[in-house]
Design a protein around this motif. Structure first.
Motif, PDB file in Angstrom:
ATOM      1  N   LEU A   1       0.390  -1.146   0.499  1.00 13.26           N
ATOM      2  CA  LEU A   1       0.026  -0.410  -0.422  1.00 13.26           C
ATOM      3  C   LEU A   1       0.591   1.335   0.012  1.00 13.26           C
ATOM      4  CD1 LEU A   1      -3.186  -1.131   2.365  1.00 13.26           C
ATOM      5  CD2 LEU A   1      -2.980  -0.902  -0.431  1.00 13.26           C
ATOM      6  N   VAL A   2       2.322   1.067   0.682  1.00 15.19           N
ATOM      7  CA  VAL A   2       2.967   2.592   0.688  1.00 15.19           C
ATOM      8  C   VAL A   2       3.286   2.529  -0.324  1.00 15.19           C
ATOM      9  CG1 VAL A   2       5.116   3.074   1.785  1.00 15.19           C
ATOM     10  CG2 VAL A   2       3.706   2.086   3.436  1.00 15.19           C
ATOM     11  N   ALA A   3       3.678   1.302  -1.326  1.00 14.44           N
ATOM     12  CA  ALA A   3       4.278   1.513  -2.508  1.00 14.44           C
ATOM     13  C   ALA A   3       3.675   1.826  -3.395  1.00 14.44           C
ATOM     14  CB  ALA A   3       5.001   0.135  -3.073  1.00 14.44           C
ATOM     15  N   LEU A   4       2.294   1.389  -3.689  1.00 17.46           N
ATOM     16  CA  LEU A   4       0.936   1.955  -4.131  1.00 17.46           C
ATOM     17  C   LEU A   4       1.653   3.526  -3.690  1.00 17.46           C
ATOM     18  CD1 LEU A   4      -1.162   2.035  -6.014  1.00 17.46           C
ATOM     19  CD2 LEU A   4      -2.783   1.274  -4.225  1.00 17.46           C
ATOM     20  N   ALA A   5       1.334   4.288  -2.883  1.00 20.83           N
ATOM     21  CA  ALA A   5       0.805   5.731  -2.438  1.00 20.83           C
ATOM     22  C   ALA A   5       2.425   6.197  -3.592  1.00 20.83           C
ATOM     23  CB  ALA A   5       1.085   5.743  -0.986  1.00 20.83           C
TER      24      ALA A   5
END
Length: 423
Positions: free
Chosen positions: A222-226
């Motif tokens: 999710l951090v990578a997606l952001a």
């Protein structure tokens, strides 16, 4: 490389490095090794026929592979390091095979394989939930495990059968974080292909990875997606705004990231709680401390390259044991490279990342108007892998490394003469 058998081999190679865990769970390490060996021989045959110019190998990539092999000399576990270096060379050959494809074709094939893995993973989890009604363990026990039983740790499970209970799914790769990362890469590729008009039924292929991301709920991804979303916005601004407006937008985005990062740090425990994580990032901080201690024993050149830690060699077999589970990675690309190849290796790794990113940006900059979205895909994929590497060591091996090396070969940071370009 235009022959159908060669293209099918490239697709199979992507599947093997993207879902290697599924193969190992199904047929064990011996069966996986045999499949890898056969695939490697076939890849060498194709490469010999294609006659790529090895002189065009990126310097940083060549240095990393050479350093991995040379580290056998000073390694704490020489045989394990020799095996790790050999596997890294094999993955580099797989990357060279993929680099024979035109970039557009490579990205399309990668998207198809990843979406296939996601669809099969959802079907697998549904079957496990309906038929097994609980955990399913690998068909062949992993090294160091004699057998599986009701009391085996949940971390050993191929699937926990939680799909219909609202729990996190693991898919055929047996790990929620890995499955989520494949979903993120598939989402990036689907969005880029759809925006360039190259993807039929694109809403379906956007929804599938989004569903998987929702079912896996991986904090790391999710951090990578952001991060990927922010970079995507920056790329759009770079292509559409004047240089002055772009610099202002970039400055504003930087300030926004700082503010968001500060808010995340302040509310870290609450956010992690929503994702079912604890404040120490599910034991990662403990593992990081142990890895740093190991690195300090040989800070310049490291303890020898092994890739993912071998469960049969000291000190990796019990370097990180939490709640009875042996963890075989540092959960950080930076710390793993530091421990295995020292400061020298980390500098080489950074150089490889930087030059590959430069090549991807150069390819994007030269894009015709209709190909901009597609040509942004390598940049976004590399950013996603970099973000994943903050809390996972997976980009060092298999799909992460193969994509990095393939992009490094196919999208060079410097211009080549026509003779140097692999057809």
């Amino acid at each position: 490389m235009t022959s159908r058998p060669a293209s099918l081999l490239a697709g199979w190679a992507i599947a093997l490095v993207a879902a290697g865990d599924a193969v190992r769970y199904a047929v064990g390490y011996l069966g996986w090794g045999i499949l890898c060996g056969v695939t490697l021989v076939a890849a060498i045959v194709v490469l010999v026929r294609a006659r790529p110019r090895l002189a065009t190998t990126p310097v940083a990539l060549a240095m990393l592979l050479a350093l991995a092999l040379l580290s056998t000399i000073w390694a704490v576990a020489p045989l394990a390091t020799l095996l790790g270096a050999a596997l890294q060379l094999a993955m580099a050959l797989a990357a060279l095979l993929l680099a024979q494809l035109e970039p557009e074709r490579l990205l399309t094939m990668l998207h198809r394989v990843l979406q296939g893995i996601l669809v099969v993973s959802i079907a697998f989890e549904l079957v496990v939930a309906l038929a097994a009604g609980g955990r399913v363990y690998p068909l062949v026990p992993m090294p160091g495990v004699e057998s599986y039983g009701p009391d085996s740790p949940a971390a050993f499970a191929w699937s926990r059968g939680l799909l219909l209970e609202g729990g996190r799914i693991q898919g055929i790769v047996g790990n929620a974080n890995l499955l989520a990362m494949l979903a993120l890469l598939a989402l990036v590729l689907a969005a880029c292909l759809a925006a360039s008009g190259r993807l039929r039924a694109w809403p379906v292929w956007i929804v599938v990875p989004l569903v998987v991301l929702g079912l896996t709920r991986s904090a790391t991804v999710l951090v990578a997606l952001a991060v990927v979303a922010v970079v995507a916005v920056v790329l759009v601004a770079w292509r559409r705004l004047t240089p002055r407006a772009f610099r202002r937008s970039l400055a504003a985005a930087g300030v926004g990231l700082v503010v968001v990062g500060a808010c995340v740090l302040v509310a870290r425990d609450a956010l992690l709680g929503l994702l079912g994580r604890d404040g120490d990032l599910t034991g990662r901080t403990d593992i990081w401390g142990l890895v740093v201690e190991q690195w300090l024993r040989s800070p310049v050149v490291g303890t020898g390259w092994v890739g993912y830690w071998p469960p049969f060699a000291e000190p990796y077999d019990d370097l990180a044991v939490l709640d009875g589970v042996v963890y075989l990675q540092a959960h950080s690309v930076v710390l793993d490279v530091l421990m295995q190849l020292g400061v020298v290796g980390l500098l080489v790794w950074i150089a490889l990342q930087a030059t590959t990113m430069v090549g991807a940006v150069r390819w994007l900059r030269a894009a015709p108007a209709g190909d901009v979205a597609l040509r942004a895909a390598p940049v976004l994929v590399l950013v996603a892998l970099l973000a994943q590497g903050l809390a996972e060591s997976r980009p060092l091996i298999e799909l992460g490394f193969v994509l990095l090396a393939a992009f490094a070969w196919r999208l060079p940071a410097r211009s080549r003469t026509p003779r140097e370009v692999v057809a």
